[in-house]
Design a protein around this motif. Structure first.
Motif, PDB file in Angstrom:
ATOM      1  N   TYR A 153       0.847  -1.353  -0.137  1.00 12.30           N
ATOM      2  CA  TYR A 153       0.199  -0.037   0.093  1.00 12.30           C
ATOM      3  C   TYR A 153       0.961   1.348   0.162  1.00 12.30           C
ATOM      4  CZ  TYR A 153      -4.239  -2.661   0.804  1.00 12.30           C
ATOM      5  OH  TYR A 153      -5.484  -3.571   0.759  1.00 12.30           O
ATOM      6  N   MET A 154       1.908   1.285   1.055  1.00 16.71           N
ATOM      7  CA  MET A 154       2.679   2.479   0.895  1.00 16.71           C
ATOM      8  C   MET A 154       3.515   2.607  -0.341  1.00 16.71           C
ATOM      9  SD  MET A 154       4.209   2.070   4.812  1.00 16.71           S
ATOM     10  CE  MET A 154       5.068   3.417   5.308  1.00 16.71           C
ATOM     11  N   VAL A 155       3.791   1.715  -1.270  1.00 17.96           N
ATOM     12  CA  VAL A 155       4.444   1.900  -2.599  1.00 17.96           C
ATOM     13  C   VAL A 155       3.506   2.202  -3.624  1.00 17.96           C
ATOM     14  CG1 VAL A 155       6.313   0.939  -4.261  1.00 17.96           C
ATOM     15  CG2 VAL A 155       6.557   0.709  -1.684  1.00 17.96           C
ATOM     16  N   GLU A 156       2.405   1.348  -3.937  1.00 20.07           N
ATOM     17  CA  GLU A 156       1.553   1.451  -4.762  1.00 20.07           C
ATOM     18  C   GLU A 156       0.417   2.704  -4.738  1.00 20.07           C
ATOM     19  OE1 GLU A 156       0.532  -1.168  -8.365  1.00 20.07           O
ATOM     20  OE2 GLU A 156       1.712  -1.977  -6.471  1.00 20.07           O
ATOM     21  N   GLY A 157       0.114   3.091  -3.408  1.00 22.61           N
ATOM     22  CA  GLY A 157      -0.780   4.141  -3.112  1.00 22.61           C
ATOM     23  C   GLY A 157      -2.095   3.805  -3.169  1.00 22.61           C
ATOM     24  N   LYS A 161      -4.507  -5.336  -8.221  1.00 17.39           N
ATOM     25  CA  LYS A 161      -4.572  -6.934  -8.411  1.00 17.39           C
ATOM     26  C   LYS A 161      -3.391  -7.574  -8.736  1.00 17.39           C
ATOM     27  CE  LYS A 161      -9.150  -7.579 -10.484  1.00 17.39           C
ATOM     28  NZ  LYS A 161      -9.763  -6.276 -10.184  1.00 17.39           N
ATOM     29  N   THR A 162      -2.378  -6.927  -9.015  1.00 18.68           N
ATOM     30  CA  THR A 162      -0.937  -7.417  -9.284  1.00 18.68           C
ATOM     31  C   THR A 162       0.077  -6.901  -8.482  1.00 18.68           C
ATOM     32  OG1 THR A 162      -0.791  -5.878 -11.208  1.00 18.68           O
ATOM     33  CG2 THR A 162      -1.673  -7.894 -11.599  1.00 18.68           C
ATOM     34  N   TRP A 163      -0.053  -5.679  -7.964  1.00 21.87           N
ATOM     35  CA  TRP A 163       1.003  -5.008  -7.195  1.00 21.87           C
ATOM     36  C   TRP A 163       2.424  -4.799  -7.937  1.00 21.87           C
ATOM     37  CZ3 TRP A 163      -1.320  -2.658  -3.110  1.00 21.87           C
ATOM     38  CH2 TRP A 163      -2.449  -3.303  -2.528  1.00 21.87           C
ATOM     39  N   ASP A 164       2.356  -4.440  -9.068  1.00 24.30           N
ATOM     40  CA  ASP A 164       3.379  -4.262  -9.803  1.00 24.30           C
ATOM     41  C   ASP A 164       4.289  -3.284  -9.223  1.00 24.30           C
ATOM     42  OD1 ASP A 164       2.341  -6.007 -11.638  1.00 24.30           O
ATOM     43  OD2 ASP A 164       1.469  -4.690 -13.198  1.00 24.30           O
ATOM     44  N   GLY A 211       0.388 -13.588  -1.390  1.00 21.38           N
ATOM     45  CA  GLY A 211       0.285 -14.596  -2.650  1.00 21.38           C
ATOM     46  C   GLY A 211       0.504 -13.874  -4.065  1.00 21.38           C
ATOM     47  N   SER A 212       1.187 -12.585  -4.027  1.00 17.63           N
ATOM     48  CA  SER A 212       1.424 -11.799  -4.933  1.00 17.63           C
ATOM     49  C   SER A 212       2.994 -12.123  -5.514  1.00 17.63           C
ATOM     50  CB  SER A 212       1.249 -10.431  -5.009  1.00 17.63           C
ATOM     51  OG  SER A 212       2.253  -9.837  -3.908  1.00 17.63           O
TER      52      SER A 212
END
Length: 345
Positions: A153-157, A161-164, A211-212
């Motif tokens: 969350y802190m990096v993606e914002g 679904k994929t957390w690329d 699980g990602s």
């Protein structure tokens, strides 16, 4: 201290004999309950989380209305980024967003890791109040998000679904990723210890996005921090680790300081038991979507699940949080089916 009238969950975690299988449901305090929706209409999300009286009222609703064997404090995993100085917004229907994502060393250096007892005092106040109101009826569960999931969350914002972006950060800036994970781990340990001090009888660590990661990357970016947390907190209270989607790690995690491992529906009870042996209690793994099936079908599936897990060192639960569209009587039917399950001769 008030003696617990129902300590089934704690006994299952200790590996002691239980006369029946204990049951509770992740996200049981909340969005599927009509009484919760009334409060939701009156107060925004973080007001509900940050007002101990409201959090207590919400935490107690499923105990009274659904009959579960444990209460889990109404809160959110993203209170940790907030305590670290990161803004978190919660828009109804959209989920969380963090406008200022972590990108570099400067961002990581600016994070606060001290004083969580003060910054999240509203959570510990809610725990103390809930403990008092429960009056020993059932155990009280405290919780936190796992470091990998919080990093996501802190990096993606926002949700993904994929957390690329989170994975890109971990793979291209591993040194920074480990610094961030360690900071989250340190504050989370203090937070969970404060929760136990305030009245939590046990704690659960939610690694919703574990699980990602591939098994090898889980071993690098998630597992070491889960193990650290379990080791640090297990001296205070039993710890359940729930890294969703990582059946491959059950055997390794069963050899840690954790007392329980939560599992989702992507593995059979028999396989999970084979991996875990009798080292830990298992918790799970009913697919929440199955709660939308007709009640007789729910009961049949519950019986099959319990046949698979057996009745000892086991806590019946869902494999993820209950969804808002589940009718209350279906949630109740799930709980009742577990309670009515007869040990097969």
């Amino acid at each position: 201290m008030t003696q617990l009238k129902n300590d089934l969950v704690l006994r299952a975690l200790k590996g002691e004999q239980t006369e029946r299988v204990p049951v509770w449901m992740m996200r049981q305090a909340g969005r599927y309950l009509p009484d919760y929706l009334k409060l939701k209409a009156k107060y925004d999300f973080f007001t509900r989380v940050e007002t101990p009286e409201l959090a207590t009222e919400i935490t107690l609703q499923p105990i009274d209305q659904v009959g579960v064997d444990a209460a889990i404090i109404f809160s959110d995993i993203l209170v940790i980024p907030q305590a670290m100085g990161v803004e978190v917004l919660m828009e109804e229907g959209k989920g969380p967003s963090l406008p200022n994502v972590i990108k570099n060393q400067q961002d990581i250096d600016a994070l606060v890791t001290e004083g969580v007892e003060e910054s999240l005092k509203y959570v510990t106040d809610a725990l103390s109040l809930t403990k008092k109101e429960l009056n020993g009826r059932v155990p009280l569960i405290g919780f936190a998000g796992a470091p990998w999931t919080i990093l996501c969350y802190m990096v993606e914002g926002k949700g993904s679904k994929t957390w690329d972006k989170a994975k890109q950060f971990a793979y291209t800036e591993p040194k920074l990723a480990h610094q961030l994970l360690q900071k989250i781990t340190d504050i989370t340990i203090n937070y969970l210890k404060a929760q136990v001090k305030a009245g939590a009888d046990l704690v659960q660590v939610f690694d919703s996005w574990a699980g990602s990661l591939s098994p090898a990357d889980f071993g690098t970016f998630s597992k070491p921090y889960l193990v650290q947390i379990a080791e640090a907190v297990a001296t205070d209270a039993p710890v359940i680790l729930f890294p969703k989607g990582t059946w491959h790690a059950i055997e390794d995690l069963s050899k840690t300081a954790a007392s329980g491992i939560g599992i989702d529906w992507t593995i059979t009870p028999q396989q999970a038991r084979a991996f875990a042996g009798d080292r830990v209690a298992l918790q799970g793994n009913f697919d929440p979507a199955k709660l939308l099936a007709p009640i007789p079908q729910i009961k049949q599936w519950v019986n099959e699940m319990l046949d698979g897990f057996g009745t000892q060192r086991y806590i019946a639960n869902l494999g993820h949080g209950i969804t808002p569209n589940v009718p209350v009587d279906h949630a109740k039917a799930f709980v009742e089916a577990v309670k009515e399950y007869q040990i097969k001769n």
